[in-house]
Scaffold this active site. Structure first.
Site, PDB file in Angstrom:
ATOM      1  N   ARG A 297      -4.887  -4.647  -6.591  1.00  0.00           N
ATOM      2  CA  ARG A 297      -3.557  -4.101  -6.297  1.00  0.00           C
ATOM      3  C   ARG A 297      -2.683  -4.065  -7.540  1.00  0.00           C
ATOM      4  O   ARG A 297      -1.955  -3.105  -7.768  1.00  0.00           O
ATOM      5  CB  ARG A 297      -2.908  -4.908  -5.171  1.00  0.00           C
ATOM      6  N   TYR A 440      -4.868   4.033  -1.789  1.00  0.00           N
ATOM      7  CA  TYR A 440      -5.983   3.082  -1.788  1.00  0.00           C
ATOM      8  C   TYR A 440      -5.576   1.677  -2.216  1.00  0.00           C
ATOM      9  O   TYR A 440      -4.471   1.455  -2.681  1.00  0.00           O
ATOM     10  CB  TYR A 440      -7.186   3.603  -2.557  1.00  0.00           C
ATOM     11  N   GLU A 441      -6.495   0.747  -1.988  1.00  0.00           N
ATOM     12  CA  GLU A 441      -6.279  -0.692  -2.185  1.00  0.00           C
ATOM     13  C   GLU A 441      -5.104  -1.204  -1.347  1.00  0.00           C
ATOM     14  O   GLU A 441      -4.330  -2.065  -1.781  1.00  0.00           O
ATOM     15  CB  GLU A 441      -6.071  -1.028  -3.666  1.00  0.00           C
ATOM     16  N   GLY A 442      -4.994  -0.710  -0.131  1.00  0.00           N
ATOM     17  CA  GLY A 442      -3.892  -1.074   0.751  1.00  0.00           C
ATOM     18  C   GLY A 442      -2.756  -0.103   0.564  1.00  0.00           C
ATOM     19  O   GLY A 442      -2.120  -0.071  -0.493  1.00  0.00           O
TER      20      GLY A 442
END
Length: 588
Positions: A297, A440-442
């Site tokens: 993140r 992406y990545e949350g």
């Protein structure tokens, strides 16, 4: 398409604004100095500018391909990756126990900015490997570390994260991939994963997949998820490669951007079952996953900074060359036109791009330095406080910086005018590449939920309130300055902090008493926090140097962007009622 890393600005932001210089010469960083940091950056800048940047446009046009032998990357990527490995760039922050250099995480973050600004499709690969390294270092068995860590750290092998499935996006409760124990310490993995970045490629001879799966007797939901190491090629006890594992790329996604990066549909177990080994404890895969995700993140936030910097440089070069119109009061001869950089509205966009990028960079670097301090601080109290700061800043770094990446890239297209909408100028690629970053990545919505639900309540809100108090000190220092511009910066920062204070107090009450209200305002609250934090760091930069450019950036941000904090206060604290004023059917 050219890119030159702004080493001077990056090193100043890292050493002086984010505070890495305070760790230099101490503990595990005894050999570190600001001069060494800048020297490392200068060396990396040559690779980024001369080797990686020329691949950005060609990689976008050619794209990754799926052949019978597997996925292939665009021309030049494999050779560039070899140079990157030979330079030792993957080992900067890794543990020396397995060949790492033991340098600060924050320095590695800054270098990731360079790789991704030069060519984001290329820079994605090291980010995924870094996540695998973090997870194995924290949770792997001694045998896994012995067989895999050194080659992941060197870059000889790359790593992936296999989380998402067709029916399970951000909701891991729906995950269906299975892992069946074989009685010999291994597991047979079967299932399909989608959106797997660099899930297959031809740059290295092995790929180490980290795969979330369920054991046969696992509890339902996220409490029944385990993490497994599944290599593309099995690894023998002596470290040599063995048989091909049953892990295959069966498709590449057709994407809006990052065309050079192979985004794979991965099939595990179509030919009998992929062989994997457990990382960490059974049914504790979520903890291992968050080790990967938290690292990723921050690095995705850094990608937002990277694409913003590249888009800014591209737009500035165009604005200096493109001639159109005559500014008011121009002394040009009749018929002559001025470069568009002379027009006020173009300047407004360029200053917005530059100051927003600098703000996002400082937030990401400060998050990295907090991580370093959490590991290397001189006392347990310092380390704990730094970890809490890193926890608070991570969702802000990811969300605020990736939103800035999209906004700055969009402004870059606008500065190019009609030619920005035409692919040949290259401005559109930054916009297309940037758009994945808030997803992406949350997703950034998930980051906002994480901030208000988990990070804001840390220590009953004292972590956030302590940071706000620190920002108040910056505002006061600026107001006390004899420099007129800094006085205005301090006043604007103080005013914006009033909005953040009010929103924070409201959130701390609602997150317990009316959680749906806090979730309704989570995204504007995160943007409010990021906006104010950016102003704080730009003010600090101006306070620490007599550089007129940094003073001008802080002044512009204070006058043009910080006032937006009060505009965000209302949406952050308005509650959920208005969001659900229409039924789902009425939304049609």
């Amino acid at each position: 398409m050219t890119y030159r890393p702004p080493v001077r600005d990056m090193a100043f932001a890292l050493n002086e604004v984010a505070g890495l210089s305070a760790l230099a010469g101490k503990g595990p960083f005894a050999d570190l100095s600001p001069e060494l940091v800048e020297a490392v950056m200068e060396e990396g800048a040559r690779l980024a500018a001369e080797v990686l940047a020329p691949l950005n446009r060609s990689g976008d046009a050619e794209g990754a391909k799926l052949e019978k032998s597997g996925a292939t990357v665009p021309s030049g990527f494999a050779a560039a990756y070899r140079q990157w490995v030979e330079g030792g760039w993957g080992s900067l922050a890794a543990t020396p126990d397995y060949g790492g250099q033991g340098l600060p995480v924050s320095l590695a973050v800054a270098m990731q900015e360079m790789w991704n600004a030069a060519c984001m499709s290329f820079g994605l690969c090291p980010i995924l490997s870094q996540g695998a390294i973090e997870a194995l270092t924290a949770h792997g068995t001694e045998e896994q570390k012995k067989l895999y860590l050194a080659k992941l750290i060197s870059g000889e092998w790359t790593g992936t994260m296999n989380l998402t499935e067709p029916q399970a996006g951000s909701d891991l409760n729906a995950l269906k991939t299975k892992a069946v124990p074989q009685g010999d310490g291994t597991y047979r993995i079967t299932g399909t994963k989608i959106f797997i970045t660099y899930g297959d490629h031809d740059m290295t001879d092995n790929i180490v997949h980290l795969v979330l799966a369920r054991l046969p007797d696992a509890p339902a939901g996220t409490k029944g998820i385990s993490l497994f190491l599944v290599p593309k090629f099995l690894v023998n006890a002596d470290g040599s490669l063995g048989a091909r594992n049953d892990a295959h790329c069966i498709g590449l996604e057709e994407k809006l951007g990052i065309h050079g990066s192979p985004t794979c549909v991965m099939s595990f177990g179509e030919r009998g079952g992929a062989v994997g080994t457990l990382i960490g404890e059974e049914n504790r895969g979520l903890a291992c996953m968050f080790t990967m995700m938290n690292n990723a993140r921050l690095l995705v936030g850094t990608q937002g900074v990277a694409v913003a910097e590249a888009a800014y440089q591209h737009a500035l070069a165009y604005a200096k060359e493109r001639k159109q119109g005559r500014p008011l009061g121009s002394t040009l001869a009749p018929g002559d036109m001025a470069p568009i950089v002379e027009h006020p509205d173009i300047r407004r966009m360029l200053m917005t791009m530059k100051s927003s990028t600098a703000a996002a960079r400082a937030i990401c670097y400060a998050t990295g330095v907090a991580i370093d301090t959490a590991h290397a601080g001189e006392t347990a109290e310092i380390r704990a406080a730094a970890q809490a700061r890193a926890d608070l800043l991570t969702p802000i770094a990811k969300s605020f910086s990736t939103d800035i990446g999209c906004e700055v890239a969009s402004l870059g297209v606008q500065i190019h005018g009609g030619m920005g909408f035409i692919e040949e100028t290259g401005a559109a690629q930054f916009f297309r590449d940037a758009r994945i970053l808030p997803i992406y990545e949350g997703t950034n919505g998930i980051q906002a939920i994480d901030l208000v639900s988990r990070k804001l309540p840390l220590e009953n809100g004292s972590v956030a309130q302590g940071f706000i108090a620190e920002m108040r000190e910056t505002a006061e220092a600026a107001r006390r300055s004899n420099v007129k511009t800094l006085g205005a910066v301090g006043a604007a920062l103080d005013d914006a902090l009033d909005a953040l204070d009010k929103a924070t107090a409201w959130m701390l009450v609602r997150v317990k008493s009316a959680p749906n209200d806090s979730l309704a305002g989570a995204s504007p609250y995160l943007r409010l926090f990021g906006t104010v934090a950016g102003g704080h760091y730009l003010a600090q930069a101006a306070l620490k140097t007599a550089d007129s450019a940094r003073l001008a950036l802080a002044g512009f941000y204070a006058a043009n962007i910080l006032p937006g904090a009060h505009g965000l206060l209302g949406p952050a604290t308005s509650g959920a009622e208005s969001l659900f004023a229409l039924t789902a059917d009425e939304l049609s």
